[in-house]
Design a protein around this motif. Sequence first.
Motif: not given
Length: 412
Positions: A314-315, A322-323, A327-330, A345-346
């Motif tokens: 997620v970092e 980021a919010t 986030a942690a899964v996707c 990306p990101g």
Amino acid sequence: MTTDRRLPVLQGDLHPAYVVWELTLRCDQACRHCGSRAGPARPEELTTAEALDVVSQLAAARTREVVLIGGEAYLHEGFLDIVRALRAAGIRPTLTTGGRAFTAALAADCAAAGLFSVSVSVDGLQATHDAVRAVPGSFDAALSALHNARAAGLRIGANTTVNRANLPELEGLYDTLAAAGITVWQVQITTPLGRAADRPELLLQPWDLPGLEDRVTALKAQAFRAGILIMPGNNLGYFGRGEARLRSPSAQGADHWLGCQAGRYVMGIESDGGVKGCPSLQSDAYIGGHLRDRPLAEIWNESPRLAFARARTVEDLWGFCATCPFAAVCLAGCSFTAHALFGRPGNNPYCVFRAEALRQAGQRERLVPVSSAPGRPFDHGLFEIALEPYDAPDPGRDLSVADRMRPRRVSG
């Protein structure tokens, strides 16, 4: 994302189980949305002998399925030899094709060589498909390819990239493909990569995604009853209200997006031997090595450019992603899609959850092109996000198909 960190200790049995192999960039069509800008062959494409050696390396890497693509894969002189070698190595060979010259004779040869299935690209009903493919008669040829493959005993499917030219035609296209006897239909969205990057009016806007998901999930329920599986490509969906049904291969609908699989269980090979973690990733940023220079196993295990999705956290996310509560899964969805928009990306605005969350706040995101792609295979321009009221005018809504096909340069 950072690319200078050391390759992490791998968790799980990561290997290139599913490989998409561009045998040649040579193509008999000039599709206006083609991410690789296919047409002429690449310089120094792998010979048949070199390709057969790659088959051996794939077998050693425990690859289970190879999708042969182009360009147009059957235009490679060793196409059938490669199919035979894959089958003999215990790897399932499949073909994705535009189908323009997939004759009954070629279909019979493919079946005899051991090809498992054929997926034909169909990007709208007749007039729209022919406009997208830039070849009159290509729609009829695609349906003929499906007929020829089915008559030869091959399993048949179709794939469609959805954009604003063909968005109104999904239900009619499903009826046409179902009548042709398909058993699988993959639906993804057109990404601003290659020639599609030159045509920003062709692209969906982020607020189009929730309605598209609703329509695809409704068609999927209908298709289950007909024995047809509709599955999304990796750049469609993400935690909207229909996510479980959209992503699941069964009628129970209990699946969801698990993150980018590039370089984890998926690998792409370009026709000159370039290796990357996903076939659609931008060549300049993601080629981790070339098979004439290094063995496949070494590229897979040692190249940081193939390991980016293994290392992502997620970092590495930014912007809305980021919010996001997912986030942690996707981890910001499809990597090549986000990179095609912003050069990294990101942060991915092509997201159903994100579009719905903004709509509830009375807002939407518009993608505005700010610089054009340079004109190379798997290249991209740059976009920026304009946040606007949800009910703002949409000047691109009523453009004709012909207007959407015209390239537009953007200086920036």
